[in-house]
Design an enzyme around this catalytic site. Structure first.
Site, PDB file in Angstrom:
ATOM      1  N   LYS A 283       0.834  -1.203   0.000  1.00 37.71           N
ATOM      2  CA  LYS A 283       0.000   0.000   0.000  1.00 37.71           C
ATOM      3  C   LYS A 283       0.870   1.255   0.000  1.00 37.71           C
ATOM      4  CE  LYS A 283      -4.124  -1.573   2.497  1.00 37.71           C
ATOM      5  NZ  LYS A 283      -5.028  -1.377   1.362  1.00 37.71           N
ATOM      6  N   ARG A 357     -10.692 -11.094   1.609  1.00 37.98           N
ATOM      7  CA  ARG A 357     -11.533 -12.139   1.004  1.00 37.98           C
ATOM      8  C   ARG A 357     -10.864 -13.514   1.085  1.00 37.98           C
ATOM      9  NH1 ARG A 357     -11.534  -8.758  -4.509  1.00 37.98           N
ATOM     10  NH2 ARG A 357     -11.331  -7.123  -2.931  1.00 37.98           N
TER      11      ARG A 357
HETATM   12  N1  BES Z   1      -8.379  -3.414   4.095  1.00 38.52           N
HETATM   13  C1  BES Z   1      -8.449  -3.002   2.744  1.00 38.52           C
HETATM   14  C2  BES Z   1      -9.694  -2.193   2.442  1.00 38.52           C
HETATM   15  C3  BES Z   1      -9.746  -0.837   3.076  1.00 38.52           C
HETATM   16  C4  BES Z   1      -9.142   0.240   2.459  1.00 38.52           C
HETATM   17  C5  BES Z   1     -10.421  -0.657   4.262  1.00 38.52           C
HETATM   18  C6  BES Z   1      -9.220   1.482   3.040  1.00 38.52           C
HETATM   19  C7  BES Z   1     -10.499   0.596   4.837  1.00 38.52           C
HETATM   20  C8  BES Z   1      -9.885   1.651   4.229  1.00 38.52           C
HETATM   21  C9  BES Z   1      -8.456  -4.219   1.818  1.00 38.52           C
HETATM   22  O1  BES Z   1      -7.729  -5.311   2.262  1.00 38.52           O
HETATM   23  C10 BES Z   1      -7.854  -3.794   0.536  1.00 38.52           C
HETATM   24  O2  BES Z   1      -6.695  -3.486   0.522  1.00 38.52           O
HETATM   25  N2  BES Z   1      -8.637  -3.790  -0.522  1.00 38.52           N
HETATM   26  C11 BES Z   1      -8.169  -3.395  -1.805  1.00 38.52           C
HETATM   27  C12 BES Z   1      -8.700  -4.380  -2.825  1.00 38.52           C
HETATM   28  C13 BES Z   1      -8.091  -4.221  -4.183  1.00 38.52           C
HETATM   29  C14 BES Z   1      -6.638  -4.612  -4.155  1.00 38.52           C
HETATM   30  C15 BES Z   1      -8.844  -5.098  -5.161  1.00 38.52           C
HETATM   31  C16 BES Z   1      -8.682  -1.993  -2.069  1.00 38.52           C
HETATM   32  O3  BES Z   1      -9.805  -1.685  -1.697  1.00 38.52           O
HETATM   33  O4  BES Z   1      -7.930  -1.204  -2.614  1.00 38.52           O
HETATM   34 MN    MN Z   2      -5.668  -5.152   1.685  1.00 40.44          MN
END
Ligand code: BES
Ligand code: MN
Ligand code: ZN
Length: 507
Positions: A283, A357
């Site tokens: 991230k 997921r």
């Molecule tokens: N935990 C995150 C989602 C999230 C992001 C929650 C910001 C709260 C605030 C999740 O694991 C994630 O990283 N999701 C990705 C999915 C993508 C890679 C398909 C996302 O939402 O960017």
């Molecule tokens: Mn994630």
């Protein structure tokens, strides 16, 4: 040494500290006034009573400031009687506003929570830490507003601000203590979820999370099983385990059982990523600290179970919490790697940041053996849900119209609302039409990220089972925009889950 964070925190006790740490003996009281046509104001039943006790001082002082106290605003008066040094009078607006159909909100309840918070804030900021609240005609809701707004996360700060002690004003002829107690259970459970979610990830690893749960749920008629990596390997939970491969912390799979009925169990599953760095699909640095709260789903389901058990509801509940850290390292899962879930399906981990997921998939498959009444999973799953709904509501995906109706009703009552999204084949196709494996963890299409995430989970839900998926990424915090929730991780939607379960059991 930092691993001893658990001892440093004394989490459950800390979460109860508002009962013991008041430094000042000054007492405050929070009362409400309605607006009424043709009159400057109308006292609540409790305010009416207090006006008598104070020999008309209350009305006199309200009149002195002009009588018109706007909804949600507080005036503080001093020295009206000998018991309470100060009295905060809060405007409640019109009495009996009722249910708002398009807002999906019980407006009277939300008014009460906000009013309690306003009075609490007014007194607390003046150094009054022993605060008595009136019921505003609904003691359960008054307890929610006062206990949620009087608690804030202070973690490892050495000098903590005193948190107020909170009580109900007893009015002769009104029997409100048991309702107040119900509301306080709900609020305290949500505060516990807030505590778990806000605690920094070095002090809330999968192992520490389990210790906290053990401490918080002891003496509550709950069986606690903490499964380890070997257990998950033997069951073939390759999807769950793949997420933790880059971490130095051991994964845990928490299984909690509450048995208090002759019925199939309701199964709650919570995403427990104690830190989500994204893994090799790392991230960006900005706000990455928020990912300490990526176990918000886990926190909510544990807190819900705590409340259900404390209320001794006649229900059977199974709570499943897969706990991991999603970290990059030489041993981490790499984009394009293929793993096998417990039901045998092969998954291409196209993006290691779509990890929630992956851990939920194995928990969903595992839940099949309990022959669930229904399954409900809660997860901070997609940033896309933040884009879609902001912090207004949790997104819901479900194959049951009836369960959605109940959940929506629960949300209207608690003020912590939900909104439904589709579970169409359109999205399932995007994650399953591949040559070399069964499912891709992100899929081909652009857009609709929350819907493809839900479609992914659907691949692992036991057949012919009612299922609800809640994406809480938008409401998790750290600023959830609710007046009675101080900044920090929100513990939402704990009270909605409790209410959802309560609506389905014998009273
Ligand atoms: N935990 C995150 C989602 C999230 C992001 C929650 C910001 C709260 C605030 C999740 O694991 C994630 O990283 N999701 C990705 C999915 C993508 C890679 C398909 C996302 O939402 O960017
Ligand atoms: Mn994630
Ligand atoms: Zn995540």
């Amino acid at each position: 040494m930092m691993r001893l964070g658990f001892n440093m925190f004394k989490p459950f006790r800390q979460h109860l500290t508002y009962f013991s740490n008041n430094l000042s003996n000054k007492k405050g009281l929070v009362l409400g006034v309605y607006t009424e046509e043709g009159k400057p104001f109308k006292l609540t039943a409790a305010a009416e009573y207090y006006n008598k006790v104070s020999n008309g001082q209350l009305v006199k002082h309200i009149e002195l400031v002009g009588g018109n106290i706007k909804q949600g605003k507080s005036y503080v008066f001093w020295g009206l009687d000998n018991t309470f040094q100060s009295v905060a009078v809060v405007g409640l607006g019109k009495e009996k506003k009722g249910f708002h159909r398009t807002e999906l909100m019980d407006q009277d309840k939300e008014t009460i929570r906000t009013a309690a918070a306003s009075g609490c804030e007014a007194l607390n900021s003046m150094g009054i830490h022993d605060i008595t609240f009136e019921s505003f005609g609904d003691a359960e809701t008054s307890a929610e507003g006062s206990l949620l707004s009087s608690w804030k996360f202070q973690g490892v700060r050495t000098k903590k601000d005193p948190l107020p002690t909170v009580n109900l004003l007893e009015v002769p002829g009104l029997q409100e203590q048991s309702l107040w107690y119900l509301g306080s259970i709900k609020a305290q459970s949500q505060n516990f979820a807030r505590f778990l979610s806000d605690t920094p990830s070095n002090l809330m690893t999968p192992s520490i999370f389990c210790q906290n749960v053990e401490e918080a749920l002891k003496n509550l008629n709950i069986k606690i099983e903490i499964h380890d990596k070997k257990w998950a390997e033997e069951l073939g939970m390759g999807s769950f385990l793949s997420v933790n491969k880059g971490s130095d912390e051991p994964p845990k799979f928490l299984e909690l059982t509450y048995t208090n009925a002759v019925d199939k169990p309701m199964v709650l599953i919570g995403k427990g990523v104690t830190f989500d760095a994204g893994g090799i699909s790392l991230k960006p640095a900005t706000c990455m600290d928020e990912m300490r709260g990526d176990m918000g789903g886990a926190a909510c389901v544990v807190a819900t179970l705590q409340a259900v058990a404390a209320m001794k509801l006649e229900a059977n509940l199974k709570v499943l919490v897969p706990l991991v850290e999603n970290m990059p390292s030489g041993s981490a899962t790499k984009p394009g790697d293929v793993v096998r879930a417990m039901n045998g399906k092969t998954i291409c981990v196209d993006n290691t940041d779509a990890e929630g997921r992956l851990i939920l998939a194995d928990a969903l498959v595992y839940s099949k053996r309990f022959v669930p009444k229904w399954i409900l999973d809660v997860a901070t799953l997609t940033g896309a849900m933040r884009v879609a709904l902001g912090n207004a509501a949790a997104g819901v995906f479900t194959n049951s119209d009836e369960l959605y109706r109940l959940l929506q009703e629960a949300g209207a009552k608690t003020g912590d609302r939900v909104w439904r999204f589709p579970l169409w084949d359109h999205y399932s196709t995007q994650i399953t039409k591949y040559d070399a494996f069964d499912v891709n963890n992100v899929g081909k299409a652009k857009g609709g990220g929350s819907c493809t995430a839900a479609a992914f989970l659907k691949e692992f839900v036991p057949e012919n089972t009612d299922w609800i998926h809640m994406d809480i990424a938008g409401v998790m915090g750290p600023d959830c925009g609710v007046k009675y929730l101080p900044k920090g991780m929100s513990g939402r939607p704990t009270r909605t889950l409790i209410e959802f379960i309560r609506s389905q059991v014998k009273k």
